[in-house]
Each structure stands twice: as C-alpha cells, then as structure tokens.
Design a protein around this motif. Structure first.
Motif, PDB file in Angstrom:
ATOM      1  N   LYS A  48       0.813  -1.213   0.000  1.00 27.77           N
ATOM      2  CA  LYS A  48       0.000   0.000   0.000  1.00 27.77           C
ATOM      3  C   LYS A  48       0.846   1.261   0.000  1.00 27.77           C
ATOM      4  N   GLU A  49       1.836   1.333   0.931  1.00 22.10           N
ATOM      5  CA  GLU A  49       2.555   2.589   1.087  1.00 22.10           C
ATOM      6  C   GLU A  49       3.874   2.351   1.810  1.00 22.10           C
ATOM      7  N   TYR A  50       4.902   3.109   1.397  1.00 22.76           N
ATOM      8  CA  TYR A  50       6.135   3.164   2.175  1.00 22.76           C
ATOM      9  C   TYR A  50       6.301   4.590   2.672  1.00 22.76           C
ATOM     10  N   GLY A  97       2.076   0.955  -5.336  1.00 22.27           N
ATOM     11  CA  GLY A  97       1.463   1.639  -4.210  1.00 22.27           C
ATOM     12  C   GLY A  97       2.050   3.036  -4.137  1.00 22.27           C
ATOM     13  N   THR A  98       2.031   3.633  -2.959  1.00 19.80           N
ATOM     14  CA  THR A  98       2.633   4.941  -2.760  1.00 19.80           C
ATOM     15  C   THR A  98       4.072   4.763  -2.301  1.00 19.80           C
ATOM     16  N   ASN A  99       5.017   5.159  -3.153  1.00 21.24           N
ATOM     17  CA  ASN A  99       6.455   5.017  -2.883  1.00 21.24           C
ATOM     18  C   ASN A  99       6.882   3.565  -2.723  1.00 21.24           C
TER      19      ASN A  99
END
Length: 395
Positions: free
Chosen positions: A226-228, A280-282
C-alpha cells in the motif's frame, strides 16, 4: 435476429449462437434513446440504450447496441445479456467499441462473463474480442462489457455476441517458465509448494476469498503493498478479498501444501509482460513469470516465511516463476545496521521475521525485538534493541 436467448444447452459440444440484434431493418423502432431494450441490461445508474448505426463506432450500416451515460459508474457490467448455461468450459466472442472517456485517459473495460474478465479493451471502433471461462454449475451468466475500477466511457457499443462450448483444458503454473500470453480455461496444477506463513505470489487467474481459504487454509489472507513512509521507515500493506489475476501480492497461508495442488475450473488471463508491476505509494511489487528473476539491490522478497532484503550491489537470483519482490522509493538500508528499523505493518498488528543477505548468504532475523530490560517490542523504532540475542542499533 430480433430476439435473445434465455437458456441454451448445446449438444455434443456444438456451437450455439447468442447473437442479438444484428443487421435488421426492424431495429428502426429503437432509433431514439430508450430506458431499455428487451434482452439488454446494465448495472450502471442512469444512461440510455439504443440500437443504431453510428459511423464512429461501427462501419457502414452495421446496427449494434449502444449505451450512453453522462456520468457512468466506474465498475460493474455496463451492457450485457443474460443466459442460463450448463456447467462446462466456454469461449465467448463479440465486437466492442468505446468512445469519449470519463474519469481517465486509459481504457479500463473488458469483455466479460460473470467474474471472468478478458483483456483490456482499447478505445476505438468495434473490434473483435474474446474470453474463455468455466461455468462450474448450471446458472444464469452475465455476458457483455464490464467496467473495471478506474474509469468508464460515455459511448459504448457491442455487437455479434457468440458462445461456444469447448473441451476443458489443463495448465501447470509454478516453478519453471510460464508463458504469460496464454489464455483459456480449465484445471490448474500449482507446481510450487505452499508454506505455512507468508508467500509472495502472482497467478494468472482470479480466486474468491472463499477459494483462497480452501487452498491456502482457513483464515488465509491476501495483501497488496500500500505505502512506504520514509520518515518512519514503515512499509504498509492492505488486505483484499480474494486473489486478482496478474496482480503480485503476499498470501499468508495457514496450512502448508506440497507442489501439485490442483485448483479446478480456472480462467487463465494473459498478462502484459513476463514481469508485472503493481504500484502503491512510494512502493512497487513486481510479479515474475520468468523461471528466475534478478532481484535488484535493496529489493525485498519472501524466503522461508521471512521478508528478506537483498543488500548486495549486484542483485540476488532468488525469485522463481509465480513469485514477486518489493522495491521501496528512498530506502537504502545499511547492511552493518541489520534491518535498519524497517517496520512492517500488515494492518493487523502482526510482526513478521525479517532477514538480509550479507556476503551472498541469507541471515534470518526472528522479527522479535526486545528493549534492554528484556521486554518485547512489537514495533521497534529507532534505538538500541536485542534481536536474535545480539544488540542491534536501529537507525
């Protein structure tokens, strides 16, 4: 033809025809926009049907079904018929066209039968489409054009739907090369073992959540990156229901199984390439259909139910067919500092083991961290901890 078929039962695997409203002079009765035309349906809100000639979508004087809406929804069937089909393997063909995108610039619509989606449809005039699918039991099936999550189109045309019953096929996916362009329907042998715990996967077919739990154990979960978050060095995942064709993911199995598990009645959907990227995000997750893929330095993969990062400059050949690896934007772990404080958030407060590759060897961390007083720390941040009996400073 000025009719449609509600039920059909082909004899000896023969072809039957569900073509509806082809070249027919009587279609002039539907020249104006109308709330609905017998035999055609939509899951969208609002909009109108029309059987017509449209020079932009169809050539010459071809009549076809058209659907128009000023604010179409971005998922669900847009224009479809319904037919009751007996159990079996089927191939459906038809002609589809799209014009005037709403909500995006890339087509995200497929020629579909129930939950089985064909390849993405390009914007333009009516063009041939096909999809194979398995009907596991006699049931009413939606057949037509489906919008996937993302965007839809104002002008949608469809024509010449035909259905064929075809002999069942069989496939083997797993270790070894998978030809990503394959498509069809049949039983699938999963030629890779399933470990109790985390497994990185990409598979060329869909599975419902119930099916995931049937083959990967009760309570099995499917998670997407999802996200980092670079500031806290946290990698977050999200849980989804079921497994999506050609989308790399993590599966947490609750039971182990040897290679050779047969998953019946699957529809194989072609992928876009040997490697398929989910963003995902980043953070990205890359699914691999090649027999072996070189993981980039600082790539993260699954080995022995652990999340492993490759600290080698030249990469590490560790991902075989149907596996996947993760890469983060802005993360450069220091091998001398162990796991460098990378926190894994699966959304359920569950920690997992983390490992690193140092000097070409796999070094496993238990995932359990303790402060200097001996108390377990579920989500360690920066500081000094005891991991695997050693003091580790997380930067």
């Amino acid at each position: 033809m000025n009719t449609y078929v509600n039920g059909c039962n082909p004899v000896n695997n023969g072809q039957f025809d569900l073509t509806y409203m082809l070249v027919n002079p009587e279609l002039s009765a539907y020249a104006a926009w109308t709330p609905g035309i017998p035999g055609w349906y939509t899951d969208q809100e609002g909009g109108n049907f029309q059987a017509m000639v449209n020079a932009e979508l169809g050539p010459g004087d071809e009549h076809f079904m058209e659907y128009w809406s000023d604010q179409p929804k971005t998922s669900g069937f847009v224009l479809y018929q319904k037919a009751t089909l007996p159990a079996g393997t089927y191939k459906m063909t038809g002609r589809v066209g799209l014009l005037q995108n709403v909500g995006g610039t890339t087509a995200n619509m497929t020629f579909s039968a129930n939950e089985t989606d064909g390849t993405q449809i390009a914007v333009g005039p009516l063009a041939d489409q096909s999809v194979e699918f398995v009907n596991t039991t006699e049931q009413e099936v939606k057949i037509g054009l489906k919008a996937q999550t993302g965007n839809c189109y104002r002008w949608i045309g469809i024509n010449d739907i035909k259905m064929y019953k075809v002999p069942a096929k069989s496939y083997t996916v797993g270790d070894g090369e998978w030809v990503y362009t394959q498509e069809g329907a049949g039983d699938v042998t999963l030629n890779r073992s399933i470990q109790n715990g985390w497994n990185a996967y990409i598979l060329p077919f869909n599975m419902t959540q119930a099916e995931v739990e049937t083959y990967f154990g009760e309570g099995a979960q499917v998670k997407l990156v999802k996200e980092y978050i670079a500031e806290t060095e946290k990698l977050k995942f999200e849980t989804i229901d079921g497994l999506r064709a050609n989308v790399p993911c993590l599966i947490k199995a609750t039971t182990a199984a040897a290679a050779g598990t047969v998953i019946p009645a699957r529809t194989i959907i072609p992928a876009s390439a040997t490697e398929v990227v989910y963003e995902g995000t980043n953070v990205t997750m890359t699914g691999c259909y090649a027999s072996q893929t070189n993981v980039p330095a600082n790539g993260i993969f699954v080995q022995g139910a652990k999340l492993v990062y490759n600290s080698g400059a030249d990469g590490f050949n560790f991902v075989y067919s149907t596996r996947a690896y993760i890469t983060l934007n802005g993360w450069t772990p220091d091998p001398d500092a162990g796991i460098k404080g990378l926190n894994i958030d699966f959304g359920d407060d569950e920690a997992t083991g983390i490992a690193t590759i140092e000097n070409g060897e796999l070094k496993i961390y238990t995932g359990k961290a303790y402060d200097l007083s001996g108390r377990e720390v579920k989500n360690p941040t920066k500081g000094l901890y005891i991991i695997d009996g050693k003091k580790v400073f997380l930067k």
